[in-house]
Design an enzyme around this catalytic site. Sequence first.
Site, PDB file in Angstrom:
ATOM      1  N   ARG A 160       5.898   1.162  -3.818  1.00  0.00           N
ATOM      2  CA  ARG A 160       5.469   0.897  -5.192  1.00  0.00           C
ATOM      3  C   ARG A 160       6.429   1.520  -6.203  1.00  0.00           C
ATOM      4  O   ARG A 160       6.612   0.996  -7.302  1.00  0.00           O
ATOM      5  CB  ARG A 160       4.042   1.394  -5.394  1.00  0.00           C
ATOM      6  CG  ARG A 160       3.028   0.487  -4.717  1.00  0.00           C
ATOM      7  CD  ARG A 160       1.597   0.932  -4.987  1.00  0.00           C
ATOM      8  NE  ARG A 160       1.104   1.817  -3.943  1.00  0.00           N
ATOM      9  CZ  ARG A 160       0.807   3.084  -4.089  1.00  0.00           C
ATOM     10  NH1 ARG A 160       0.962   3.680  -5.257  1.00  0.00           N
ATOM     11  NH2 ARG A 160       0.346   3.783  -3.083  1.00  0.00           N
ATOM     12  N   GLY A 214       0.793  -1.219   0.000  1.00  0.00           N
ATOM     13  CA  GLY A 214       0.000   0.000   0.000  1.00  0.00           C
ATOM     14  C   GLY A 214       0.827   1.271   0.000  1.00  0.00           C
ATOM     15  O   GLY A 214       0.314   2.357  -0.319  1.00  0.00           O
ATOM     16  N   SER A 215       2.079   1.157   0.331  1.00  0.00           N
ATOM     17  CA  SER A 215       2.961   2.328   0.442  1.00  0.00           C
ATOM     18  C   SER A 215       3.383   2.842  -0.928  1.00  0.00           C
ATOM     19  O   SER A 215       3.891   2.086  -1.760  1.00  0.00           O
ATOM     20  CB  SER A 215       4.212   1.935   1.239  1.00  0.00           C
ATOM     21  OG  SER A 215       5.294   2.801   0.988  1.00  0.00           O
ATOM     22  N   ALA A 216       3.184   4.140  -1.160  1.00  0.00           N
ATOM     23  CA  ALA A 216       3.601   4.742  -2.431  1.00  0.00           C
ATOM     24  C   ALA A 216       5.103   4.592  -2.663  1.00  0.00           C
ATOM     25  O   ALA A 216       5.526   4.193  -3.753  1.00  0.00           O
ATOM     26  CB  ALA A 216       3.179   6.212  -2.481  1.00  0.00           C
TER      27      ALA A 216
END
Length: 215
Positions: free
Chosen positions: A15, A10-12
Amino acid sequence: MGIDYYYTPGSAPCRTVLMTAKAVGVDLNLKLLDLMKGEHLTPEYIKVNPQHTVPCITDGDLTLTESRAIATYLVSKYGKDDSLYPKDPKKKAIVDQRLFFDMGTLYQRFGDVYYPMIFEGAPHNADKAKRLDDAYTQLDNFLSKSTWAAGDHMTVADLSLVASVTTAEVCGYDISKYPNVAKWLAKCKSSIPSYAETNEEGVLKFKALFDSRKK
């Protein structure tokens, strides 16, 4: 042995690394950490990364944190060419500027607005929201001068920025107010290698967290 990659989807920033590795053609040994369960605070992980942050890679005797540093390292060491992170000093400087803008302005201001809402139940802060709007106005201006964030082709700056922008998008931030950003975002979604796997899946996990906290 390969590269061990500690991350949460979920972490930008996490990603960003996933997209970069795929674009470069590097396989990562995925080590999923559930931050909500405190898995980044275990003695085993702190031994690997005393900062107890994600993302983090170990590549041989190198342990490296900070997504943008990891992304540029992967391209510099494993890239087949320098298109994602140019060696030319002027072109490289523009990519670096965009990366620092993302870290210190765009993503930072997103966090200032949304993270207190998500993790502390705080109300929407209009003053902080105006600062986020200003950051997107700046990004829109960058993109008025070039097709991609740092020139005429995709670089790691785009991979970092798209992780931030899509995270804001799924929280309901209106990207359509910025036509150059919206056009660039559509291009990123259709052009980044394995986009659905490396970014979209994680974005949807973040959206699920955001929606659950709103309730």
